[in-house]
Design a protein around this motif. Structure first.
Motif, PDB file in Angstrom:
ATOM      1  N   GLN A   1      -4.923   5.716   4.194  1.00 43.06           N
ATOM      2  CA  GLN A   1      -5.549   6.858   3.526  1.00 43.06           C
ATOM      3  C   GLN A   1      -4.757   7.233   2.287  1.00 43.06           C
ATOM      4  O   GLN A   1      -3.537   7.211   2.282  1.00 43.06           O
ATOM      5  CB  GLN A   1      -5.647   8.057   4.468  1.00 43.06           C
ATOM      6  N   LYS A   2      -5.502   7.566   1.247  1.00 48.35           N
ATOM      7  CA  LYS A   2      -4.924   8.094   0.013  1.00 48.35           C
ATOM      8  C   LYS A   2      -5.862   9.198  -0.437  1.00 48.35           C
ATOM      9  O   LYS A   2      -7.029   8.946  -0.725  1.00 48.35           O
ATOM     10  CB  LYS A   2      -4.798   7.011  -1.046  1.00 48.35           C
TER      11      LYS A   2
ATOM     12  N   LEU B   1       0.818  -1.211   0.000  1.00 46.50           N
ATOM     13  CA  LEU B   1       0.000   0.000   0.000  1.00 46.50           C
ATOM     14  C   LEU B   1       0.855   1.266   0.000  1.00 46.50           C
ATOM     15  O   LEU B   1       0.547   2.225  -0.708  1.00 46.50           O
ATOM     16  CB  LEU B   1      -0.952  -0.005   1.198  1.00 46.50           C
ATOM     17  N   VAL B   2       1.907   1.278   0.782  1.00 48.29           N
ATOM     18  CA  VAL B   2       2.801   2.441   0.830  1.00 48.29           C
ATOM     19  C   VAL B   2       3.400   2.680  -0.560  1.00 48.29           C
ATOM     20  O   VAL B   2       3.461   3.819  -1.027  1.00 48.29           O
ATOM     21  CB  VAL B   2       3.901   2.252   1.901  1.00 48.29           C
ATOM     22  N   GLN B   3       3.781   1.606  -1.235  1.00 55.32           N
ATOM     23  CA  GLN B   3       4.323   1.733  -2.590  1.00 55.32           C
ATOM     24  C   GLN B   3       3.288   2.304  -3.561  1.00 55.32           C
ATOM     25  O   GLN B   3       3.649   2.935  -4.546  1.00 55.32           O
ATOM     26  CB  GLN B   3       4.824   0.383  -3.110  1.00 55.32           C
ATOM     27  N   LYS B   4       2.017   2.088  -3.270  1.00 56.63           N
ATOM     28  CA  LYS B   4       0.946   2.610  -4.122  1.00 56.63           C
ATOM     29  C   LYS B   4       0.499   4.017  -3.697  1.00 56.63           C
ATOM     30  O   LYS B   4      -0.478   4.536  -4.209  1.00 56.63           O
ATOM     31  CB  LYS B   4      -0.253   1.657  -4.109  1.00 56.63           C
ATOM     32  N   GLY B   5       1.207   4.615  -2.739  1.00 59.33           N
ATOM     33  CA  GLY B   5       0.916   5.985  -2.352  1.00 59.33           C
ATOM     34  C   GLY B   5      -0.016   6.165  -1.172  1.00 59.33           C
ATOM     35  O   GLY B   5      -0.463   7.275  -0.883  1.00 59.33           O
TER      36      GLY B   5
END
Length: 119
Positions: free
Chosen positions: A43-44, A19-23
């Protein structure tokens, strides 16, 4: 710790990294309210993603996402309602599943956004 519990913890850690890699920003992991536990709250932008992580060692018994049952969905909805209210958040809420399965030494991911309807 039982082998399946260890695999689940590995899956949750891998899902958070994914998820962190996806922003996404990870706000909470293993957040509990009453009988409910939310694996990851992320959250994004203006979307609060409630992430249920399902990790399996194989697909012999079905897809990981098939193991998210209506009772679990009910608990997730109740818990995230409490989280949003208690933190006074003004966000859109989305329920996702990250399905992970292991094949040999390789992990495969499927991120199912809006995986189920919240009622």
């Amino acid at each position: 710790m039982a082998e399946h519990n260890e695999l689940g913890k590995i899956g949750e850690s891998l899902a958070a990294e994914f998820l962190v890699q996806k922003g996404y920003t990870i706000l909470q992991t293993n957040w509990t309210f009453q009988k409910a536990e939310i694996d990851i709250i992320a959250q994004k932008e203006n979307v609060l993603a409630v992430i249920e992580v399902k990790t399996r060692s194989s697909l012999d018994f079905g897809l990981p996402q098939d193991f998210v049952k209506p009772k679990k969905i009910q608990l997730l909805v109740k818990a995230i309602n409490e989280y949003v209210v208690s933190n006074k958040l003004d966000v859109d809420v989305r329920f996702d599943i990250i399905a992970i399965y292991k094949e040999a030494s390789q992990f495969h991911f499927e991120h199912l956004e809006d995986a189920f309807y919240h009622f």
